[in-house]
Design an enzyme around this catalytic site. Structure first.
Site, mmCIF file in Angstrom:
data_model
loop_
_atom_site.group_PDB
_atom_site.id
_atom_site.type_symbol
_atom_site.label_atom_id
_atom_site.label_comp_id
_atom_site.label_asym_id
_atom_site.label_seq_id
_atom_site.Cartn_x
_atom_site.Cartn_y
_atom_site.Cartn_z
ATOM 1 C CB SER A 1 -0.860 -0.045 1.263
ATOM 2 O OG SER A 1 -1.280 1.236 1.621
ATOM 3 C CE1 TYR B 1 -4.082 -2.084 5.100
ATOM 4 C CE2 TYR B 1 -3.267 0.098 4.540
ATOM 5 C CZ TYR B 1 -3.723 -1.147 4.146
ATOM 6 O OH TYR B 1 -3.813 -1.459 2.808
HETATM 7 N N1 LIG Z 1 -8.512 -0.354 -1.871
HETATM 8 C C1 LIG Z 1 -7.413 0.384 -1.792
HETATM 9 O O1 LIG Z 1 -7.438 1.596 -2.044
HETATM 10 C C2 LIG Z 1 -6.095 -0.234 -1.402
HETATM 11 C C3 LIG Z 1 -4.967 0.607 -1.350
HETATM 12 C C4 LIG Z 1 -3.744 0.062 -0.999
HETATM 13 C C5 LIG Z 1 -3.623 -1.286 -0.746
HETATM 14 N N2 LIG Z 1 -4.732 -2.083 -0.785
HETATM 15 C C6 LIG Z 1 -4.558 -3.515 -0.510
HETATM 16 O O2 LIG Z 1 -5.179 -4.243 -1.556
HETATM 17 C C7 LIG Z 1 -5.703 -5.467 -1.041
HETATM 18 C C8 LIG Z 1 -7.168 -5.585 -1.379
HETATM 19 O O3 LIG Z 1 -7.865 -4.494 -0.767
HETATM 20 P P1 LIG Z 1 -9.411 -4.208 -1.008
HETATM 21 O O4 LIG Z 1 -9.580 -2.755 -1.096
HETATM 22 O O5 LIG Z 1 -9.909 -5.095 -2.077
HETATM 23 O O6 LIG Z 1 -10.002 -4.645 0.397
HETATM 24 P P2 LIG Z 1 -11.230 -5.594 0.779
HETATM 25 O O7 LIG Z 1 -11.397 -5.422 2.247
HETATM 26 O O8 LIG Z 1 -12.378 -5.349 -0.127
HETATM 27 O O9 LIG Z 1 -10.658 -7.028 0.437
HETATM 28 C C9 LIG Z 1 -9.820 -7.760 1.307
HETATM 29 C C10 LIG Z 1 -10.430 -9.142 1.441
HETATM 30 O O10 LIG Z 1 -9.559 -9.927 2.278
HETATM 31 C C11 LIG Z 1 -10.387 -10.736 3.105
HETATM 32 N N3 LIG Z 1 -9.619 -11.089 4.298
HETATM 33 C C12 LIG Z 1 -9.200 -10.250 5.285
HETATM 34 N N4 LIG Z 1 -8.537 -10.947 6.223
HETATM 35 C C13 LIG Z 1 -8.545 -12.243 5.803
HETATM 36 C C14 LIG Z 1 -8.024 -13.438 6.364
HETATM 37 N N5 LIG Z 1 -7.373 -13.428 7.526
HETATM 38 N N6 LIG Z 1 -8.205 -14.599 5.697
HETATM 39 C C15 LIG Z 1 -8.890 -14.616 4.504
HETATM 40 N N7 LIG Z 1 -9.388 -13.510 3.919
HETATM 41 C C16 LIG Z 1 -9.215 -12.335 4.576
HETATM 42 C C17 LIG Z 1 -11.589 -9.860 3.445
HETATM 43 O O11 LIG Z 1 -12.713 -10.608 3.847
HETATM 44 C C18 LIG Z 1 -11.811 -9.121 2.129
HETATM 45 O O12 LIG Z 1 -12.785 -9.757 1.327
HETATM 46 C C19 LIG Z 1 -5.414 -5.445 0.458
HETATM 47 O O13 LIG Z 1 -4.207 -6.139 0.692
HETATM 48 C C20 LIG Z 1 -5.226 -3.977 0.758
HETATM 49 O O14 LIG Z 1 -4.433 -3.780 1.899
HETATM 50 C C21 LIG Z 1 -5.962 -1.583 -1.108
#
Ligand SMILES: NC(=O)c1ccc[n+]([C@@H]2O[C@H](COP(=O)([O-])OP(=O)(O)OC[C@H]3O[C@@H](n4cnc5c(N)ncnc54)[C@H](O)[C@@H]3O)[C@@H](O)[C@H]2O)c1
Length: 324
Positions: free
Chosen positions: A129, A154
């Site tokens: 991130s 985070y």
């Molecule tokens: N959305 C953004 O702007 C953004 C920015 C930077 C980084 N990220 C990273 O991208 C990735 C996806 O993010 P997103 O926005 O789709 O978030 P999201 O919360 O929609 O998706 C994450 C998924 O991981 C699952 N999850 C969490 N803990 C878990 C566990 N212990 N075991 C199994 N599943 C688990 C959740 O149920 C969820 O469905 C993440 O790693 C996040 O940190 C997202």
């Protein structure tokens, strides 16, 4: 050898969007998710329902921080590539619940890496991130910069997870790509993130809480651009040893301008309540994407207005709107 992908967080926003692309490209894929309660499960279930249409997809519900679950999963399926997109997400919530973030994001990542070691899995892609850069003003952020000042649990958990991926790469020759995403938005967007919250408030004539004077800025990146980057990383990780690559738009937008853009897409003015800035929030993010351009042929195509229009079309198609 035919590839079998493991996509973690497959029911989430980015996970389900990337998974759909892999499935369309005919990869065999196992997806896991534990339906973490960061937002309503119905959203994740409807994301999964789209993936379940594909014969080359299998879903297994479970927690990657649970060693036994992960061990049995890897014993059952011959996984060749891991695309680790699952995580406990949300900067602000991590401040009140740090242990859970460390469990999911550090222990969970380490569990997967242990299976790479055990089953000699050669390729690992990890979703990091922009928050790892901390609260710095010298934009754009470059991958080589020292990341030693995270301002939320985070962000700290993502730095720790990046570190442990490097350790496993060094010890066990696993080829890795670490992708640092910058504020992702678009269809299937998370209802706990600003783009959805603002859209939903404006449509429902509810006030928007704006933290700070509106001068903070984010490098909003449209989901299909992020998916393109992940897909290219999947095809190219075998070309290198260990690379950290920003996936952003390189175009920071001030919060007050962002709200204006959403107003214009929705066709209605927002009522704005200004509150003090929130702890954990950084002032600005902006990705230097020259490395992504060079290594992944990455070229973000969707400008903010067009991206918000697509997001609004999707929002309007939802049977139920969510307040998180
Ligand atoms: N959305 C953004 O702007 C953004 C920015 C930077 C980084 N990220 C990273 O991208 C990735 C996806 O993010 P997103 O926005 O789709 O978030 P999201 O919360 O929609 O998706 C994450 C998924 O991981 C699952 N999850 C969490 N803990 C878990 C566990 N212990 N075991 C199994 N599943 C688990 C959740 O149920 C969820 O469905 C993440 O790693 C996040 O940190 C997202």
């Amino acid at each position: 050898m035919a590839l079998t992908l493991l996509v973690t967080g497959v029911a989430g926003f980015i996970g389900s969007s990337a998974a759909e692309r892999f499935l369309k490209e005919k990869y065999t894929m196992i997806g896991i998710d534990n339906f973490e309660q960061n937002y309503p499960q119905q959203i994740k279930e409807s994301n999964l329902a789209i993936l379940s249409e594909y014969d080359n997809f299998r879903f297994v519900e479970g927690d990657f921080a649970d060693e036994c679950f992960i061990e049995s999963l890897f014993d059952k399926y011959r996984i060749t590539n891991i695309i680790h997109l699952g995580a406990k997400t949300g900067v602000r919530k991590s401040i009140s619940n740090p242990i859970e973030y460390i469990k999911a994001n550090l222990i969970g990542t380490t569990n997967l890496l242990e299976q790479c070691k055990k089953h000699k899995i050669q390729e690992f892609i990890f979703a990091s991130s922009s928050s790892v850069y901390g609260n710095r003003l010298d934009i754009p952020f470059k991958e080589g910069e020292l990341i030693d000042k995270p301002i939320s649990p985070y962000a700290a958990s993502k730095i720790m997870a990046e570190s442990i991926t490097y350790t496993y790469h060094k010890l066990y020759d696993i080829k890795m790509t670490i992708l640092r995403f910058f504020t992702v938005y678009g269809p299937r967007g998370r209802p706990d993130m600003a783009p959805y919250i603002f859209m939903n408030c404006i449509v429902g004539s509810k006030p928007i809480i704006q933290y700070g004077d509106g001068d903070t800025a984010r490098d909003y990146t449209f989901i299909s651009d992020i998916v393109d980057g992940i897909f290219e990383a999947l095809k190219r990780t075998s070309n290198w040893q260990y690379e950290i690559i920003n996936l952003g738009n390189s175009y920071p937008v001030r919060l007050r301008d962002f709200i204006k853009e959403i107003e214009s897409v929705v066709g209605k003015e927002a009522e704005i309540i200004v509150e003090d800035p929130k702890e954990g929030d950084v002032s600005i993010t902006c990705a230097d994407i020259s490395k992504a351009r060079r290594l992944l042929d990455y070229n973000p195509k969707i400008p903010l207005k067009k991206g918000l229009e697509q997001m609004f079309d999707w929002y309007n198609s939802l049977e139920e709107k969510y307040d998180v």
